[in-house]
Design an enzyme around this catalytic site. Structure first.
Site, PDB file in Angstrom:
ATOM      1  N   CYS A   9       0.853  -1.180   0.000  1.00 23.79           N
ATOM      2  CA  CYS A   9       0.000   0.000   0.000  1.00 23.79           C
ATOM      3  C   CYS A   9       0.894   1.237   0.000  1.00 23.79           C
ATOM      4  O   CYS A   9       2.108   1.140   0.097  1.00 23.79           O
ATOM      5  CB  CYS A   9      -0.904   0.021   1.227  1.00 23.79           C
ATOM      6  SG  CYS A   9      -2.002  -1.415   1.380  1.00 23.79           S
ATOM      7  N   GLY A  54       1.525  -2.519   4.846  1.00 25.43           N
ATOM      8  CA  GLY A  54       2.186  -3.736   5.304  1.00 25.43           C
ATOM      9  C   GLY A  54       1.206  -4.791   5.737  1.00 25.43           C
ATOM     10  O   GLY A  54       0.039  -4.781   5.344  1.00 25.43           O
ATOM     11  N   ILE A  75      11.699 -17.825 -13.036  1.00 24.66           N
ATOM     12  CA  ILE A  75      11.836 -17.055 -14.266  1.00 24.66           C
ATOM     13  C   ILE A  75      13.172 -17.373 -14.908  1.00 24.66           C
ATOM     14  O   ILE A  75      14.177 -17.623 -14.219  1.00 24.66           O
ATOM     15  CB  ILE A  75      11.708 -15.545 -13.968  1.00 24.66           C
ATOM     16  CG1 ILE A  75      11.595 -14.749 -15.269  1.00 24.66           C
ATOM     17  CG2 ILE A  75      12.855 -15.046 -13.117  1.00 24.66           C
ATOM     18  CD1 ILE A  75      11.206 -13.295 -15.037  1.00 24.66           C
TER      19      ILE A  75
END
Length: 448
Positions: A2, A82, A301
């Site tokens: 946030c 958080g 990845i």
């Protein structure tokens, strides 16, 4: 994640209230700069001396967790970036005494403040940057988690203190000086990041990890609420209990890592784990209870042309062994194209090349999950980096004159080595070791 932002006014309360429209407009602009941190919801409240704003990425109580949030009598207001990992235990306890209305962890903060005041922050376990305002005391507390996982910056301008999750939000205030902090720049050039409370801007400071800032009409007080752990006693020996059995230490470390990882899976949105196949992320996955592990999504990845550094095959074997729901991504590593996007997200210079692959894997995984865990920090805690072995290696090279080491390092530097092969990786490591010997001391080598 946030994004939070706000303004606190010192001095006369009447003057603070008369400036409310101005403060709301500024915090509104700050929130627009933080929109990428919280695409799900926006909240803005002005109460007494403070204006609080939030851009929210909803993790717990997606629909009911709007911020800023207050206690039932609207005395104490809180915002948070958080997650509190001991939320279930705290909520169960507080619910016996208070009328909790949501399932969001931020709602606990006003009630913890009512019961414990500034010490409320000491009861939290998690990663967080938070602001708590008490309308009766007209006080504001800013605080960060013990290790500073979540950022929080502040700037004192006259009778105002501005704070935000990112420096770029503070720069919405045109009166904020843009003067560079020369000492901070020097720290960056030596360490690869800006250490301590300083930032690249002289007018902006970090709220330190494990610290709280208490603001009252009379002024500001900074204090540390989380003491650094004491790993040795005063005599320099280990715990007075005597030498610990290595197997017992390993068992205890495993228990704590497993409990920590499991607590981080608490979410009302999809959660995944970044699995490289290395020790840190593999341990995180392997220590989870089997029932949870088999429902856990893991991601790895690979980059085109990565060669030796393509970790997908190893990660795949780990995922198959533990039975996770595994997904692989293959992307082109176009650093020139990605750097402008990454730099735009950074508030300060960062010399860690890992920000590029971290950005790419997070972007790829975000198509399927909202929360992504990783083994970041394991090398720091358990001494995994090669540089931690540098003093011992330097002692072994004590016989070599520094001048000869510099010649050898220069010769290796002229060869065409690539980290795509194991031999190239080893040649680069030898070159770095010779460069370190050429500088003379481990400290000089570490800071170079």
């Amino acid at each position: 994640m946030c994004g939070i932002a706000g303004i606190y006014r010192f001095g006369d309360l009447g003057a603070a209230e008369s400036a409310r429209d101005e403060d709301r407009a500024l915090v509104g602009r700050m929130l627009r700069k933080l929109e990428h941190r919280g695409p799900d919801d926006e909240g803005l409240e002005s109460v007494g001396r403070v204006t609080l704003g939030v851009r929210r990425l909803s993790i717990l109580d997606v629909l009911g967790g709007h911020q800023p949030i207050a206690d039932a009598e609207r005395r104490v207001w809180a915002i948070q970036n958080g997650e509190l990992y001991n939320f279930p235990e705290l909520r169960a306890d507080l619910a016996t005494r208070h009328p909790l209305r949501t399932r969001t962890d931020t709602e606990l903060l006003p009630y913890l403040w009512l019961e414990h005041g500034p010490a409320a922050i000491e009861r939290l376990r998690g990663m967080f940057a938070t602001a708590i305002y008490d309308t009766r005391a007209q006080s504001l507390m800013l605080a960060r988690d013990p290790l500073g996982v979540k950022p929080l910056y502040a700037a004192h301008l006259g009778d105002r203190l501005l704070f935000a999750s990112e420096i770029k939000a503070l720069l919405c205030e045109s009166a904020l000086p843009r003067t560079l902090d020369r000492e901070a720049v020097e720290r960056y050039l030596a360490l690869g990041f800006v250490a301590g409370e300083r930032t690249a801007l002289h007018a902006v400071r970090k709220v330190r990890p494990g610290c709280r800032v208490l603001l009252t009409p009379e002024g500001r007080k900074d204090e540390r609420y989380w003491p650094w752990p004491r790993f040795f006693n005063a005599a320099g020996a280990h715990d007075p209990g005597g030498a610990r059995d290595p197997h017992a230490l390993a068992t205890e470390a495993g228990r704590r890592i497993a409990a920590s990882t499991e607590s981080m899976l608490l979410s009302d949105r999809p959660v995944g784990i970044l699995l490289s196949g290395g020790v840190d992320s593999s341990v995180m996955v392997g220590l989870l209870p089997e029932a949870i592990r088999r429902e856990t999504r893991t991601f790895s990845i690979g980059f085109e042309g990565a060669g030796y550094h393509d970790e997908r095959a190893v990660a795949r074997r780990v995922a198959e062994f533990f039975g996770t729901r595994h997904r692989e991504f293959s992307v082109p590593l176009d650093v020139r194209a990605e750097l402008p996007r990454i730099i735009a997200m950074l508030d300060e210079p960062c010399a860690d090349a890992a920000i590029v692959p971290a950005h790419l894997v997070a972007r790829a995984a975000s198509q399927e999950v909202t929360v992504l865990l990783s083994g970041t920090g394991g090398d720091e805690v358990f001494g995994g980096y090669r540089r931690y072995r540098l003093p011992a290696l330097m002692r072994k090279l004590g016989w070599m004159p520094p001048g000869l080491a510099r010649v050898g390092a220069s010769w290796l530097g002229e060869l065409d080595h690539h980290r795509r092969s194991l031999s190239g990786e080893r040649a680069i490591m030898v070159r770095k070791l010779l460069e370190a010997r050429g500088r003379g001391t481990p400290l000089a080598s570490y800071l170079s």
